[in-house]
Design a protein around this motif. Structure first.
Motif, short mmCIF file in Angstrom:
data_model
loop_
_atom_site.label_atom_id
_atom_site.label_comp_id
_atom_site.label_asym_id
_atom_site.label_seq_id
_atom_site.Cartn_x
_atom_site.Cartn_y
_atom_site.Cartn_z
N GLU A 210 0.86 -1.17 0.00
CA GLU A 210 0.00 0.00 0.00
C GLU A 210 0.90 1.24 0.00
O GLU A 210 1.59 1.53 0.99
N PHE A 211 0.95 1.94 -1.11
CA PHE A 211 1.83 3.09 -1.27
C PHE A 211 1.11 4.36 -0.80
O PHE A 211 -0.12 4.47 -0.86
N SER A 212 1.92 5.32 -0.36
CA SER A 212 1.39 6.61 0.11
C SER A 212 1.49 7.63 -1.01
O SER A 212 2.56 7.84 -1.59
N GLY A 213 0.40 8.25 -1.33
CA GLY A 213 0.39 9.25 -2.39
C GLY A 213 0.16 8.66 -3.76
O GLY A 213 -0.02 7.44 -3.93
N LYS A 214 0.18 9.51 -4.77
CA LYS A 214 -0.09 9.10 -6.14
C LYS A 214 1.16 8.46 -6.76
O LYS A 214 2.27 8.94 -6.58
N ILE A 215 0.97 7.35 -7.51
CA ILE A 215 2.07 6.65 -8.16
C ILE A 215 2.16 7.13 -9.60
O ILE A 215 1.17 7.07 -10.34
N PRO A 216 3.34 7.60 -10.06
CA PRO A 216 3.50 8.00 -11.47
C PRO A 216 3.18 6.85 -12.40
O PRO A 216 3.51 5.69 -12.12
N ASP A 217 2.56 7.18 -13.54
CA ASP A 217 2.17 6.13 -14.49
C ASP A 217 3.36 5.35 -15.00
O ASP A 217 3.28 4.13 -15.24
N GLU A 218 4.49 5.98 -15.21
CA GLU A 218 5.64 5.27 -15.79
C GLU A 218 6.23 4.25 -14.83
O GLU A 218 7.02 3.39 -15.24
N LEU A 219 5.86 4.32 -13.53
CA LEU A 219 6.38 3.34 -12.57
C LEU A 219 5.44 2.16 -12.39
O LEU A 219 5.64 1.34 -11.49
N VAL A 220 4.43 2.08 -13.22
CA VAL A 220 3.47 0.98 -13.14
C VAL A 220 3.66 0.06 -14.35
O VAL A 220 3.75 0.53 -15.49
N CYS A 221 3.74 -1.27 -14.10
CA CYS A 221 3.90 -2.26 -15.18
C CYS A 221 2.64 -2.29 -16.03
O CYS A 221 1.52 -2.34 -15.51
N LYS A 222 2.84 -2.26 -17.35
CA LYS A 222 1.71 -2.25 -18.28
C LYS A 222 1.08 -3.64 -18.45
O LYS A 222 0.08 -3.78 -19.13
N MET A 223 1.69 -4.66 -17.82
CA MET A 223 1.14 -6.02 -17.94
C MET A 223 0.38 -6.44 -16.68
O MET A 223 -0.71 -6.98 -16.77
N CYS A 224 0.95 -6.20 -15.49
CA CYS A 224 0.28 -6.64 -14.25
C CYS A 224 -0.41 -5.50 -13.52
O CYS A 224 -1.08 -5.73 -12.51
N ASN A 225 -0.20 -4.24 -13.99
CA ASN A 225 -0.83 -3.07 -13.40
C ASN A 225 -0.44 -2.87 -11.94
O ASN A 225 -1.23 -2.38 -11.13
N LYS A 226 0.78 -3.25 -11.58
CA LYS A 226 1.33 -3.03 -10.25
C LYS A 226 2.61 -2.22 -10.37
O LYS A 226 3.18 -2.09 -11.46
#
Length: 497
Positions: free
Chosen positions: A40-56
């Motif tokens: 559980e991350f605090s704050g908004k996660i930048p889109d580029e740091l999210v895997c485009k396959m597993c959405n994590k």
């Protein structure tokens, strides 16, 4: 630019944070093998740091050379091993490399402790989380297995109280006999056998505690134990307990004496009645025995007369008639059955293959022929003489019989005895001309001068006739064998027919 959206679904940052919050958990062995981080991350996660396959959030980020997109190492290698194209630009045979810069950015993200729901308030970056969980004491809210292996998982902060008050495997002493063992054993099986364990008196005498080892002794002296009045058989049905016994006996003396007197009078009356019935039965039995003896004598006289008439009748018959009627008498449990010529006696040899393998001789049940010659059939499944190893050998044997004293010796048989093997199926009649079907093997048992025909002594058996090549093994095993059993038929054929 990627123009296909059927295999990869892009989601908003709000939806992505919701998914990552639902998938948050501890840094366990199972989580280390998954693709992407589920903390559980605090704050908004930048889109580029999210895997485009597993959405994590990217775990071990890898950048593909073809289009520059980032994926988790586990996600992209699984894609490559399955011979798929790039998930974004569909380039085949693409390569990837480790992106250290992205790793640093991910390690700087703020995350909550996986045990936040249990009460932990810690927040920090990825490196701090590892230190928080792997420190000497670790997170106070982390669940750890009980050191006593009781099967429970307890928060680290509660483990001391669990071991001291709750663990069923903790060592304790029995409060009644001081035996030391685990709490589970003491409160379970031990309390059921502890000699000092307090048990309740079954008679509810009011004594609060009785040791289990003293219960049997207490029951013998318990004042509330039910006892029977010695005059119960005479009719006293008063229910009393041990403490009231003496008073009952002293206050009911005359009452008990009256019941004994009435009981004695009733017994004497029944004894006299039984004696009269016995005399009557004895008289009836004597009369029945007299009638039975008289009837037996009458039956004996009639049987003697019938036997005389039968003998006279047989003497008047011709030879053909006599032998057509008295062909074979088969021995049974308690009588002899008269059979006509052509009606067989059948025997079945069980476990044919065992007799063939061991070479043991199989003997049929005994049977009587003609006027009472006792015989049996002997079968050598492995063959004998010229038929050894290829044929079944059949023999006709004379035996010591109960009618031998009244018979003529040497043996006199006015007919032929025939031994025949029956087929396993009744599709064809015996001797039918069906093509390819062999006839049933037969052996005609003649009595020649060179065969033993003299009287057999007690306990002996004499081979009277032998057929060494009675039946070939291949014919028997192809047509006559049925569940490893062979059926033999023995019948007579008159020489005058």
């Amino acid at each position: 630019m990627c123009t296909r959206t059927d295999s990869i679904r892009f989601i908003s940052a709000k939806e992505r944070n919701k998914i990552m919050t639902m998938n948050s958990g501890t840094l366990t062995k199972q989580q280390s093998t998954q693709n992407g981080y589920s903390f559980e991350f605090s704050g908004k996660i930048p889109d580029e740091l999210v895997c485009k396959m597993c959405n994590k959030v990217l775990k071990d980020p890898r950048q593909v050379v073809c289009c520059g997109q980032h994926y988790c190492q586990g996600c992209i290698e699984k894609r490559i091993n399955s011979n798929y194209t790039c998930p974004t630009c569909r380039t085949p045979s693409f390569n990837h490399f480790r992106d250290v810069h992205f790793e640093q950015r991910i390690n700087q993200l703020k995350i909550h402790c996986p045990h936040q729901k249990q009460g932990c308030k810690w927040t920090g970056d990825m490196t701090g989380l590892k230190n928080h969980l792997s420190a000497a004491q670790g997170c106070a809210y982390e669940g750890i297995p009980c050191p006593n292996k009781c099967g429970h998982t307890i928060s680290r902060k509660d483990i001391k109280e669990h071991l001291g008050k709750q663990c069923i495997q903790r060592r304790v002493k029995c409060q009644y006999c001081s035996l030391e063992n685990t709490y589970k054993v003491i409160t379970g099986s031990h309390y059921g056998v502890c000699p000092n364990y307090p048990v309740k008196c079954p008679y509810n005498c009011g004594q609060k505690t009785v040791k289990r080892s003293e219960l049997q002794k207490h029951e013998q002296t318990c004042p509330m134990k039910p006892v029977q009045c010695p005059f119960q058989s005479a009719g006293c049905q008063v229910k009393i307990v041990q403490k009231d016994f003496q008073e009952h006996m002293s206050t009911n003396t005359q009452y008990h004496l009256d019941m004994v007197t009435k009981s004695f009078d009733a017994l004497r009356s029944r004894a006299e009645s039984a004696d009269r019935e016995l005399r009557k039965v004895q008289a009836e039995m004597s009369e029945v025995r007299t009638r039975e003896e008289s009837g037996k004598k009458l039956i004996d006289r009639r049987l003697t007369a019938i036997g005389t008439n039968v003998e006279e009748l047989i003497k008047t018959c011709t030879e053909n008639q006599r032998f057509a009627v008295h062909s074979i008498r088969s021995l049974t449990d308690d009588s002899y059955h008269l059979q006509e010529i052509g009606q067989p006696i059948t025997f079945q040899m069980i476990n044919y293959s065992d007799f063939k393998r061991t070479g043991k001789i199989w003997y049929s049940s005994p049977f009587y022929v003609a006027d009472g010659y006792k015989m049996c059939v002997a079968i050598d499944s492995n063959g004998n003489g010229v038929g050894q190893g290829s044929c079944i050998t059949a023999s006709l044997c004379l035996m010591r019989g109960e009618f031998d004293d009244d018979l003529n010796w040497p043996v006199e048989l006015p007919f032929h005895l025939i031994i025949e093997i029956l087929r396993s199926s009744d599709t064809f009649e015996s001797g039918s001309p069906n093509e390819g079907v062999p006839p049933n093997p037969k052996a005609y048992m003649y009595f020649h001068e060179d065969t033993p025909q003299m009287r057999v002594t007690e306990g002996m058996m004499v081979e009277a006739r032998k057929c060494e090549n009675f039946a070939r093994h291949d014919v028997v095993e192809e047509w006559m064998l049925f569940y490893d059993a062979v059926t033999f038929k023995v019948y007579a054929e008159s020489e005058f027919l």
